[in-house]
Design an enzyme around this catalytic site. Structure first.
Site, PDB file in Angstrom:
ATOM      1  N   THR A  17       0.826  -1.208   0.000  1.00 10.46           N
ATOM      2  CA  THR A  17       0.000   0.000   0.000  1.00 10.46           C
ATOM      3  C   THR A  17       0.857   1.254   0.000  1.00 10.46           C
ATOM      4  O   THR A  17       0.456   2.292  -0.513  1.00 10.46           O
ATOM      5  CB  THR A  17      -0.936  -0.017   1.229  1.00 10.46           C
ATOM      6  OG1 THR A  17      -1.779  -1.152   1.117  1.00 10.46           O
ATOM      7  CG2 THR A  17      -1.799   1.224   1.314  1.00 10.46           C
ATOM      8  N   TYR A  31      -8.116   1.182  -3.798  1.00  5.57           N
ATOM      9  CA  TYR A  31      -6.794   1.409  -4.372  1.00  5.57           C
ATOM     10  C   TYR A  31      -6.199   0.077  -4.814  1.00  5.57           C
ATOM     11  O   TYR A  31      -6.676  -0.997  -4.459  1.00  5.57           O
ATOM     12  CB  TYR A  31      -5.863   2.091  -3.359  1.00  5.57           C
ATOM     13  CG  TYR A  31      -5.428   1.175  -2.243  1.00  5.57           C
ATOM     14  CD1 TYR A  31      -6.236   0.961  -1.133  1.00  5.57           C
ATOM     15  CD2 TYR A  31      -4.215   0.491  -2.331  1.00  5.57           C
ATOM     16  CE1 TYR A  31      -5.849   0.097  -0.122  1.00  5.57           C
ATOM     17  CE2 TYR A  31      -3.822  -0.375  -1.321  1.00  5.57           C
ATOM     18  CZ  TYR A  31      -4.641  -0.566  -0.223  1.00  5.57           C
ATOM     19  OH  TYR A  31      -4.256  -1.431   0.770  1.00  5.57           O
ATOM     20  N   THR A  95       1.658  -4.399   4.369  1.00  9.46           N
ATOM     21  CA  THR A  95       1.483  -4.765   5.784  1.00  9.46           C
ATOM     22  C   THR A  95       0.973  -6.206   5.953  1.00  9.46           C
ATOM     23  O   THR A  95       1.173  -6.818   6.986  1.00  9.46           O
ATOM     24  CB  THR A  95       0.472  -3.836   6.484  1.00  9.46           C
ATOM     25  OG1 THR A  95      -0.787  -3.944   5.827  1.00  9.46           O
ATOM     26  CG2 THR A  95       0.937  -2.404   6.502  1.00  9.46           C
ATOM     27  N   ASP A  96       0.293  -6.738   4.916  1.00 11.84           N
ATOM     28  CA  ASP A  96      -0.457  -7.987   5.123  1.00 11.84           C
ATOM     29  C   ASP A  96       0.414  -9.194   5.450  1.00 11.84           C
ATOM     30  O   ASP A  96      -0.001 -10.056   6.229  1.00 11.84           O
ATOM     31  CB  ASP A  96      -1.337  -8.282   3.899  1.00 11.84           C
ATOM     32  CG  ASP A  96      -2.564  -7.375   3.860  1.00 11.84           C
ATOM     33  OD1 ASP A  96      -2.885  -6.761   4.891  1.00 11.84           O
ATOM     34  OD2 ASP A  96      -3.194  -7.285   2.791  1.00 11.84           O
ATOM     35  N   LYS A 166       0.452  -8.501  12.481  1.00 13.90           N
ATOM     36  CA  LYS A 166      -0.617  -7.595  12.050  1.00 13.90           C
ATOM     37  C   LYS A 166      -1.873  -8.000  12.789  1.00 13.90           C
ATOM     38  O   LYS A 166      -2.400  -9.094  12.581  1.00 13.90           O
ATOM     39  CB  LYS A 166      -0.833  -7.645  10.532  1.00 13.90           C
ATOM     40  CG  LYS A 166      -1.858  -6.609  10.078  1.00 13.90           C
ATOM     41  CD  LYS A 166      -1.906  -6.397   8.580  1.00 13.90           C
ATOM     42  CE  LYS A 166      -2.981  -5.366   8.235  1.00 13.90           C
ATOM     43  NZ  LYS A 166      -3.070  -5.084   6.799  1.00 13.90           N
ATOM     44  N   GLU A 273       2.023 -32.383  29.788  1.00 12.56           N
ATOM     45  CA  GLU A 273       2.457 -33.786  29.796  1.00 12.56           C
ATOM     46  C   GLU A 273       1.707 -34.622  28.763  1.00 12.56           C
ATOM     47  O   GLU A 273       2.254 -35.544  28.184  1.00 12.56           O
ATOM     48  CB  GLU A 273       2.270 -34.386  31.189  1.00 12.56           C
ATOM     49  CG  GLU A 273       3.442 -34.036  32.088  1.00 12.56           C
ATOM     50  CD  GLU A 273       3.262 -34.554  33.501  1.00 12.56           C
ATOM     51  OE1 GLU A 273       2.398 -35.420  33.703  1.00 12.56           O
ATOM     52  OE2 GLU A 273       3.999 -34.059  34.371  1.00 12.56           O
TER      53      GLU A 273
END
Ligand code: SIN
Length: 301
Positions: A17, A31, A95-96, A166, A273
């Protein structure tokens, strides 16, 4: 007069982005990521005494991140970091999947020089885009004498590359750092040379425990196109529905590596355990998948 340029900082761009463009800047939520070239991202960015170099390693939405891009990024990082006059590297990334790339790079490279990854939540042509500020913060951070290792810088916050997650889908600061992250000792990390030479990456699938998880997906895949490994994001402390656990135990018997993580965002999995399948400790499920991929890569002939 400009001071003599004595050090270099390299920006490696991969898209995201931060390089995105909205068709209508007044509606920045609509976008396309990975549209603006790194030269344009760097317009107007200068520092006295610093030579800024930039390379376009990829131009993608990071949902489409691939092993091939990881290899290209690693190769360019190694190339630049071994040069004495390079002080640090900034990577622009979506960012993903930044947490996967950051975990991968920190684990394989463990750089002593700083590698700052940065990103944005708003495209480059949004009136209040966060990309330019984040990029400047990352460029400033790699110039600090104390900076080292892979980090993620976003919205004024610094996260260790092996701890970032994220955790919000749209706010300007989408990241948290989780705690207790240590790479499980049983999982080996490949050398840079092994990663760069790899032509056939292992396949590790990620499944989730949930109400009525019956393991059918695991069994179907094992019958037709068995992966090399499975990470299961279990409930709570990595617990699994009996049917899913049985399917994963069968996959393990057939030779697949199986690792339990937690679908909780914090805390990972602690040993008990009664454990029958190995766990990934403090790693998130996504990190555990990267860790298992790397381990399997070290096992290749
Ligand atoms: C991406 O990850 O490439 C798109 C989303 C973002 O950068 O925030």
């Amino acid at each position: 007069m400009n001071a003599k340029k004595t050090k270099k900082i390299v920006v490696l761009a991969t898209g995201g982005t931060i390089a995105g463009l909205a068709s209508d800047a007044s509606k920045p939520q609509n976008y396309t990521a990975g549209q603006v070239g790194v030269a344009d991202l760097m317009l107007d960015v200068t520092y006295d005494g610093v030579e800024l170099l930039a390379e376009q390693v990829a131009q993608i939405d990071s949902k489409d991140m691939s092993f091939a891009v990881w290899q290209s990024l690693l190769a360019r990082l190694v190339h630049w970091l071994e040069q004495d006059d390079v002080q640090g590297v900034v990577i622009t990334h979506g960012t993903d999947t930044i947490e996967e790339t950051a975990y991968f790079l920190q684990s394989v490279l463990q750089p002593t020089k700083p590698v700052a990854m940065t990103c944005a939540m708003l495209p480059a042509n949004a009136p209040d885009s966060d990309g330019p500020g984040n990029l400047k913060d990352a460029l400033a951070w790699v110039q600090l004498p104390t900076a080292s290792g892979v980090t993620v810088l976003c919205a004024g916050q610094l996260h260790a590359g092996n701890a970032v997650q994220k955790s919000h889908s749209h706010q300007r600061n989408p990241f948290t750092s989780h705690t207790g992250v240590t790479h499980p000792v049983a999982l080996r990390v490949p050398s840079v040379a092994q990663v760069l030479a790899c032509t056939h990456w292992p396949r590790v699938e990620l499944v989730l425990n949930h109400a009525s998880a019956d393991g059918r997906l695991v069994r179907a895949l094992c019958a037709h196109d068995a992966p090399d490994g499975w990470v299961v994001a279990g409930t709570g402390n990595g617990t699994l529905n009996h049917a899913l656990e049985a399917a994963l135990l069968d996959a393990q018997k057939q030779g697949a590596h199986v690792l339990r993580a937690s679908r909780c965002t914090q805390g990972g999995v602690q040993s008990r355990e009664a454990d029958v399948l190995p766990h990934a400790g403090g790693l998130t499920a996504v990190q555990a998948r990267v860790a298992l991929l790397m381990h399997l890569l070290t096992q290749q002939a």
